[in-house]
Design a protein around this motif. Structure first.
Motif, PDB file in Angstrom:
ATOM      1  N   ILE A  83       1.088  -0.904  -0.023  1.00 12.32           N
ATOM      2  CA  ILE A  83      -0.094  -0.078  -0.124  1.00 12.32           C
ATOM      3  C   ILE A  83       0.522   1.651  -0.169  1.00 12.32           C
ATOM      4  N   GLU A  84       0.631   2.196  -1.553  1.00  8.78           N
ATOM      5  CA  GLU A  84       1.760   2.835  -1.572  1.00  8.78           C
ATOM      6  C   GLU A  84       1.054   4.305  -1.174  1.00  8.78           C
ATOM      7  N   VAL A  85       0.840   5.113   0.352  1.00  4.03           N
ATOM      8  CA  VAL A  85       0.199   6.237   0.808  1.00  4.03           C
ATOM      9  C   VAL A  85       0.952   7.449   0.098  1.00  4.03           C
ATOM     10  N   THR A  86       0.268   8.624   0.192  1.00  7.74           N
ATOM     11  CA  THR A  86       0.295  10.054  -0.380  1.00  7.74           C
ATOM     12  C   THR A  86      -0.336  10.656   0.398  1.00  7.74           C
ATOM     13  N   ASN A  87       0.455  11.577   1.507  1.00  4.75           N
ATOM     14  CA  ASN A  87       0.112  12.451   2.518  1.00  4.75           C
ATOM     15  C   ASN A  87      -0.453  13.470   1.663  1.00  4.75           C
ATOM     16  N   LEU A  88      -0.557  14.879   2.626  1.00  9.66           N
ATOM     17  CA  LEU A  88      -0.480  16.158   2.616  1.00  9.66           C
ATOM     18  C   LEU A  88       0.170  16.847   2.590  1.00  9.66           C
ATOM     19  N   SER A  89       0.824  18.244   2.210  1.00 13.69           N
ATOM     20  CA  SER A  89       1.825  18.803   1.443  1.00 13.69           C
ATOM     21  C   SER A  89       2.007  20.015   3.285  1.00 13.69           C
ATOM     22  N   ALA A  90       0.920  19.700   4.201  1.00 13.17           N
ATOM     23  CA  ALA A  90       0.660  20.739   5.653  1.00 13.17           C
ATOM     24  C   ALA A  90       2.425  21.097   6.002  1.00 13.17           C
ATOM     25  N   ASN A  91       2.329  19.820   6.224  1.00 11.40           N
ATOM     26  CA  ASN A  91       4.387  18.891   7.026  1.00 11.40           C
ATOM     27  C   ASN A  91       5.437  19.396   6.355  1.00 11.40           C
ATOM     28  N   ARG A  92       5.698  20.138   4.894  1.00 10.02           N
ATOM     29  CA  ARG A  92       5.999  20.238   4.574  1.00 10.02           C
ATOM     30  C   ARG A  92       6.097  21.736   4.759  1.00 10.02           C
ATOM     31  N   VAL A  93       5.389  21.939   3.994  1.00  4.55           N
ATOM     32  CA  VAL A  93       4.899  23.915   5.006  1.00  4.55           C
ATOM     33  C   VAL A  93       5.516  24.450   6.246  1.00  4.55           C
ATOM     34  N   ARG A  94       4.730  23.422   6.935  1.00  7.68           N
ATOM     35  CA  ARG A  94       5.186  23.627   8.587  1.00  7.68           C
ATOM     36  C   ARG A  94       7.043  23.994   8.529  1.00  7.68           C
ATOM     37  N   TYR A  95       8.221  23.025   7.549  1.00  7.68           N
ATOM     38  CA  TYR A  95       8.804  23.273   7.966  1.00  7.68           C
ATOM     39  C   TYR A  95       9.171  24.474   6.930  1.00  7.68           C
ATOM     40  N   LEU A  96       8.280  24.537   6.251  1.00  5.39           N
ATOM     41  CA  LEU A  96       9.509  26.243   5.323  1.00  5.39           C
ATOM     42  C   LEU A  96       9.187  27.018   6.514  1.00  5.39           C
ATOM     43  N   ASP A  97       7.658  27.115   6.417  1.00  5.14           N
ATOM     44  CA  ASP A  97       7.489  28.048   7.914  1.00  5.14           C
ATOM     45  C   ASP A  97       8.280  28.777   8.901  1.00  5.14           C
ATOM     46  N   ARG A  98       8.459  27.471   9.255  1.00  8.88           N
ATOM     47  CA  ARG A  98       9.580  27.028  10.407  1.00  8.88           C
ATOM     48  C   ARG A  98      11.590  27.494   9.574  1.00  8.88           C
ATOM     49  N   GLN A  99      12.074  27.441   8.671  1.00  6.96           N
ATOM     50  CA  GLN A  99      12.918  27.719   8.398  1.00  6.96           C
ATOM     51  C   GLN A  99      13.043  29.329   7.722  1.00  6.96           C
ATOM     52  N   LYS A 100      11.836  29.502   8.017  1.00  2.00           N
ATOM     53  CA  LYS A 100      11.444  31.162   7.306  1.00  2.00           C
ATOM     54  C   LYS A 100      11.834  30.901   5.529  1.00  2.00           C
ATOM     55  N   THR A 101      11.668  30.299   4.873  1.00  2.00           N
ATOM     56  CA  THR A 101      11.701  30.169   3.848  1.00  2.00           C
ATOM     57  C   THR A 101      10.746  31.411   3.008  1.00  2.00           C
ATOM     58  N   PRO A 102      11.014  31.957   2.288  1.00  2.00           N
ATOM     59  CA  PRO A 102      10.511  33.248   1.499  1.00  2.00           C
ATOM     60  C   PRO A 102       9.404  32.926   0.494  1.00  2.00           C
ATOM     61  N   TRP A 103       8.268  32.319   0.506  1.00  2.00           N
ATOM     62  CA  TRP A 103       7.401  32.009  -0.190  1.00  2.00           C
ATOM     63  C   TRP A 103       5.891  32.224  -0.812  1.00  2.00           C
ATOM     64  N   LYS A 104       5.898  33.449   0.577  1.00  2.00           N
ATOM     65  CA  LYS A 104       4.662  34.193   0.521  1.00  2.00           C
ATOM     66  C   LYS A 104       5.372  35.505  -0.176  1.00  2.00           C
ATOM     67  N   LYS A 105       5.513  35.480  -1.611  1.00  2.00           N
ATOM     68  CA  LYS A 105       5.979  36.678  -2.297  1.00  2.00           C
ATOM     69  C   LYS A 105       4.644  37.976  -3.285  1.00  2.00           C
ATOM     70  N   PHE A 106       3.047  37.675  -2.597  1.00  2.00           N
ATOM     71  CA  PHE A 106       2.291  38.303  -3.765  1.00  2.00           C
ATOM     72  C   PHE A 106       1.789  39.158  -2.705  1.00  2.00           C
ATOM     73  N   TYR A 107       1.493  39.965  -4.036  1.00  4.07           N
ATOM     74  CA  TYR A 107       0.838  40.952  -3.547  1.00  4.07           C
ATOM     75  C   TYR A 107      -0.565  40.804  -3.062  1.00  4.07           C
ATOM     76  N   ASP A 108      -1.710  42.500  -2.902  1.00  2.37           N
ATOM     77  CA  ASP A 108      -2.594  42.590  -2.233  1.00  2.37           C
ATOM     78  C   ASP A 108      -3.195  41.801  -1.029  1.00  2.37           C
ATOM     79  N   ILE A 109      -3.969  41.023  -0.717  1.00  3.24           N
ATOM     80  CA  ILE A 109      -3.953  40.113   0.107  1.00  3.24           C
ATOM     81  C   ILE A 109      -3.092  38.801   0.789  1.00  3.24           C
ATOM     82  N   ASN A 110      -1.783  39.239  -0.722  1.00  2.00           N
ATOM     83  CA  ASN A 110      -0.968  38.095  -0.651  1.00  2.00           C
ATOM     84  C   ASN A 110      -1.623  36.791   0.184  1.00  2.00           C
ATOM     85  N   ILE A 111      -0.892  35.972   1.237  1.00  3.20           N
ATOM     86  CA  ILE A 111      -1.874  34.506   1.500  1.00  3.20           C
ATOM     87  C   ILE A 111      -2.420  34.907   2.964  1.00  3.20           C
ATOM     88  N   VAL A 112      -3.644  33.733   3.180  1.00  2.00           N
ATOM     89  CA  VAL A 112      -3.982  34.658   4.317  1.00  2.00           C
ATOM     90  C   VAL A 112      -4.540  33.127   4.506  1.00  2.00           C
TER      91      VAL A 112
END
Length: 909
Positions: A850-879
């Motif tokens: 059984i090959e299981v694929t999970n969500l990407s939430a934990n990866r993004v949790r890591y990006l934000d803990r590393q302060k990776t600058p992926w939130k780069k959008f104008y207006d409301i950006n990402i909420v």
């Protein structure tokens, strides 16, 4: 024969050859499908290019999309040099290329008439922008001479004085001639009411760069014509290959006026609104006059939105051979009329809700008190309008804010898709797909609102399976016709005889409809009818006035047929509707008034005359007042579907072969048992659009329009049942049910290996019991997003070897591919996580993987803990889902992998 004849023949052949060559590309290109799901396609900053458009479209086509809907919005920081001004020659060249490539790939393209939403932008001049009114009251003492009005508040600084009316003892006296300045003196105490017009100041939400500007005045026919002329000129120069023009949900805040409103009101309602400025000044309606004037005001707003906005929008589409999709909800109007005037009425499924399906998850951060809970009641407005008006498609903006970013699973999407389908939708639009360059690093370019259906989504590899499920379902639903028995009158004048709470209007919003309208006599009757398993549509006054009767059956302008029309408890009703009801009743239709008759006519003008006319009509009207609505409807021949008693949701439609049911188990109250259908049949055909199994099933006839069959339908599952008028000898028998009592449970140790993923691949491990891999010995697994493989060997007794079975994986986080003994059994991505094991696969000694694929939430949790600058959008950006700045660094690890329990079930003998 003459030479001229042969020359003519040669020319004819040449002309035919050239014609075939010209039209051949149209036949060679794949057919555009409305049965496949489409998606909103946000062009961020319109920073698009041909190579990336081509790659994106090829991906979408391969994934099973039917088309994309272009919406230019705000841009990405760092991409400013690539922004393309909206409707510029370069932008139109990109549109043209997109349409050409999409056609080659069998995809359709729709487009918003503007950027962001609602309609508006840089081309809208201040005089054509959304307007509001304000009324200022001034007390005047007896014999006090007034030569000027008080200064307006600062927030009205752009206000324009429209009119001043004088009152004494709450009675209108006269209008002042403001063109000559203010001059007023009266021997008694009096009041002056000054009417001002001022811009709302609202600008287009999420506008594309260079297209920022004022929101359009949706009540001003001249402004609307000017706005649409921009697009008419574009498409007259070249009729680009888009399928549809689109109008987003009416989010025009505070607009309640236009420069021609007084004249429109006089024309439509027959009296001068300026003699009732004291009513407009109030936030409530207490007296009978106040209520009736407000009703006339709201009706005028509704009429203007229909005649001066919606119909010109439809005319623009027709001019260029386009259909029009219209999200009318949010408008301060009768939605049924606005939806019905559109080629494709479009509703919206916004937010998260609980289902009774075991294992179904609701995002705990979704604020029900703020946004409301999605409801089939909301979807029913667009579906009803389509049925009554004879529109073939009902579309739905689907999965908007279903959960927080990176946390939405396909197992959460499918139930809302099913609820849309059983509620009348047959043209799903995902919300949505951000345009993202293939080279953009994860998570790519993102829209501020979830859910993300593009290539960067964790469920992208499995999305083609949901798309195929939707296509199989919608192709059947689109090919069938409505088969509802009852029309339920929506008494909108009961709503309109009050000052509204938002800009003094009554916008029928997705979020407020459930709270306000559903909690009314009309809403309670609707809920009762649904609980009783009655198939019905809402109907407006205009639509009632267009009904006719054939052999005692009500027939709508769109050709839909109904056995009865029900009027819930109603206070105010137009005289024209009463006249229509009398006509229909006299022609033999079933007209049922719940509990009592409407109290009075609506509105203010010629009130006594209209009251008397209503009384005269009602005195000669053979009224059917009902206390027991169920019995009255049964007497009228209305069918009751007992599926509702089982907690099953359904839609019933007619085909050229019989009666079609789409049934979905969303409540979890049913697993298996005997179910009744209010139809006649020679044979029952069952079809599972997920597994694609089909076959005939036995049934017994209990009476006219009353048959019974056995059904096994697990919570979360859906099925088509067609009651055929003639037997189909090509069908095989529907598979026997699986027995939960005869179960093989799987026990460890399981071998767990991490195959591929980001930000790094953890070390494998063995597990005696199944649990989230975020608890694996390698602590890096808590950040892993990707695929892990679970392997196990197991034995079976001889009597189960080779037998067909059903594999239940229990709790899967979130999607899985399964093989037994090297045989690919397919994938699971929706609840329940079960797969059929064909005959001959199982052996005495077996291996399951059984090959299981999970969500990407934990990866993004890591990006934000590393302060990776992926939130780069104008207006409301990402909420996040609460509209707060997005930050996943404090999230707990999201459960991932195979949690089980895993078991095999075998068929009954």
């Amino acid at each position: 024969m003459s030479k001229s004849f042969f020359r003519l023949q040669s020319f004819s052949k040449l002309f035919t050859t050239i014609s075939l060559l010209l039209i051949l590309p149209f036949f060679l290109s794949a057919q555009v499908s409305s049965a496949k799901p489409w998606a909103y396609w946000w062009w961020m900053g319109s920073a698009v290019n041909k190579a990336d458009i081509k790659k994106n479209l090829e991906d979408f086509s391969a994934a099973g999309f039917g088309g994309l809907h272009i919406i230019p919005i705000y841009g990405v920081k760092g991409e400013e040099a690539n922004f393309i001004p909206y409707l510029s020659p370069q932008w139109l060249a990109m549109l043209d290329y997109t349409c050409t490539e999409a056609k080659r790939l069998g995809l359709g393209i729709d487009m918003t008439l503007g950027t962001g939403w609602p309609f508006g932008g840089a081309q809208v001049k201040p005089q054509d922008a959304a307007q509001a009114f304000q009324v200022q009251r001034m007390d005047v003492k007896a014999n006090e001479k007034i030569t000027q009005l008080p200064a307006v508040p600062e927030k009205w600084k752009n206000a324009k004085l429209i009119a001043v009316s004088a009152y004494s003892h709450s009675a209108f006296i006269q209008k002042l001639d403001i063109s000559k300045g203010i001059s007023w003196e009266y021997p008694r105490e009096s009041d002056l009411y000054a009417l001002y017009q001022l811009p709302t100041g609202q600008k287009v939400k999420r506008a594309a760069p260079g297209a920022e500007g004022w929101v359009l005045d949706h009540f001003n026919a001249t402004a609307i014509k000017t706005y649409f002329q921009t697009f008419a000129q574009v498409f007259m120069a070249k009729n680009y290959g888009v399928r549809a023009f689109y109008n987003d949900s009416y989010e025009v805040y505070g607009a309640n006026w236009t420069s021609t409103f007084v004249q429109k009101f006089q024309q439509l309602r027959g009296y001068d609104l300026l003699t009732h400025l004291d009513v407009l000044a109030q936030d409530t309606a207490i007296t009978d006059r106040e209520k009736r004037v407000w009703a006339d005001y709201h009706e005028t707003i509704s009429d203007v939105l229909l005649e001066d906005f919606t119909k010109p929008l439809m005319a623009l589409g027709k001019q260029f051979g386009k259909i029009v999709r219209n999200e009318a909800h949010g408008a301060p109007a009768n939605l049924l009329d606005l939806y019905a005037a559109s080629d494709v009425p479009e509703t919206e499924f916004f937010g998260s809700k609980p289902y009774g399906i075991p294992g179904y998850r609701v995002d705990p951060d979704y604020e029900v008190n703020r946004f409301g809970e999605p409801d089939a009641f909301v979807i029913k407005w667009a579906a009803s309008a389509a049925h009554v008006a004879g529109r073939k498609m009902v579309s739905c903006e689907t999965a908007t804010w279903l959960g927080n970013h990176f946390k939405v699973a396909l197992s959460q999407v499918k139930p809302i898709v099913d609820e849309c389908l059983v509620s009348g939708v047959n043209h799903i639009f995902y919300h949505g797909v951000p345009y993202s360059p293939p080279a953009a690093e994860f998570p790519g370019w993102l829209f501020y609102a979830s859910t993300n259906f593009n290539q960067q989504s964790h469920f992208w590899p499995f999305l083609p399976q949901l798309n195929a499920y939707i296509e199989r379902s919608q192709s059947r639903l689109q090919a069938a016709k409505p088969d509802n028995d009852v029309l339920l009158y929506f008494p909108i004048y009961d709503v309109w005889h009050a000052a509204g709470r938002k800009g003094k209007t009554h916008p029928m919003e997705v979020h407020s409809m459930v709270h306000d309208i559903k909690d009314s006599p009309f809403g309670r009757t609707s809920a009762w009818m649904s609980a009783q398993g009655l198939a019905y549509d809402f109907v407006s006054d205009r639509q009632i006035q267009g009904l006719k009767v054939e052999n005692g059956v009500l027939v709508s302008t769109g050709g839909a047929r109904y056995k009865s029309l029900v009027l819930p408890i109603t206070e105010f009703i137009p005289l024209a509707t009463i006249q229509a009801l009398v006509r229909l009743k006299q022609a033999g239709a079933s007209i049922l008034f719940e509990a009592r008759l409407p109290r009075t006519v609506n509105g203010w003008n010629n009130l006594e005359e209209r009251r008397k006319a209503m009384q005269a009509l009602m005195s000669n009207f053979q009224v059917t007042l009902v206390r027991d609505l169920g019995a009255a409807l049964s007497k009228a021949g209305v069918r009751r579907e007992f599926l509702a008693e089982k907690g099953l949701s359904f839609i019933r439609k007619k085909t050229d072969k019989g009666t079609l049911y789409f049934i979905s188990n969303l409540s979890g109250r049913f697993k298996e048992g005997r179910v009744r259908l209010a139809s006649n049949a020679k044979m029952l055909k069952l079809y599972d659009p997920l597994s694609q199994q089909s076959g005939w099933e036995g049934f017994r006839t209990l009476g006219p329009n009353n048959i019974e069959t056995f059904l096994q339908l697990a919570p979360g599952s859906s099925i088509f049942i067609e009651a055929l008028d003639k037997a189909d000898t090509t069908l095989t028998r529907w598979p026997l049910p699986f027995e939960e009592a005869d179960v093989k449970d799987f026990t460890g140790p399981w071998k767990v290996e991490f195959l591929s993923g980001k930000p790094f691949v953890p070390k494998g491990y063995q597990a005696d019991t199944l649990a989230s891999w975020t608890e694996a010995p390698d602590t890096l697994a808590q950040y892993f997003s990707g695929t892990g493989r679970y392997s196990l060997s197991f034995s079976l007794p001889e009597f189960q070897v080779g037998k067909p079975a059903r594999l239940d994986l229990g709790d899967v986080r979130e999607m899985a591919k399964v093989s037994i003994n090297g045989r690919d059994l397919g994938s699971v991505w929706s609840l329940p996580f079960v797969l059929n094991v064909p005959e001959g696969v199982l052996q005495k000694e077996n291996t399951i993987q059984i090959e299981v694929t999970n969500l990407s939430a934990n990866r993004v949790r890591y990006l934000d803990r590393q302060k990776t600058p992926w939130k780069k959008f104008y207006d409301i950006n990402i909420v996040d889902i609460r509209y707060q700045p997005f930050d996943a660094s404090s999230w707990a690890p999201v459960p991932s992998g195979l949690k089980g329990p895993v078991k095999l079930m075998f068929q009954r003998l």
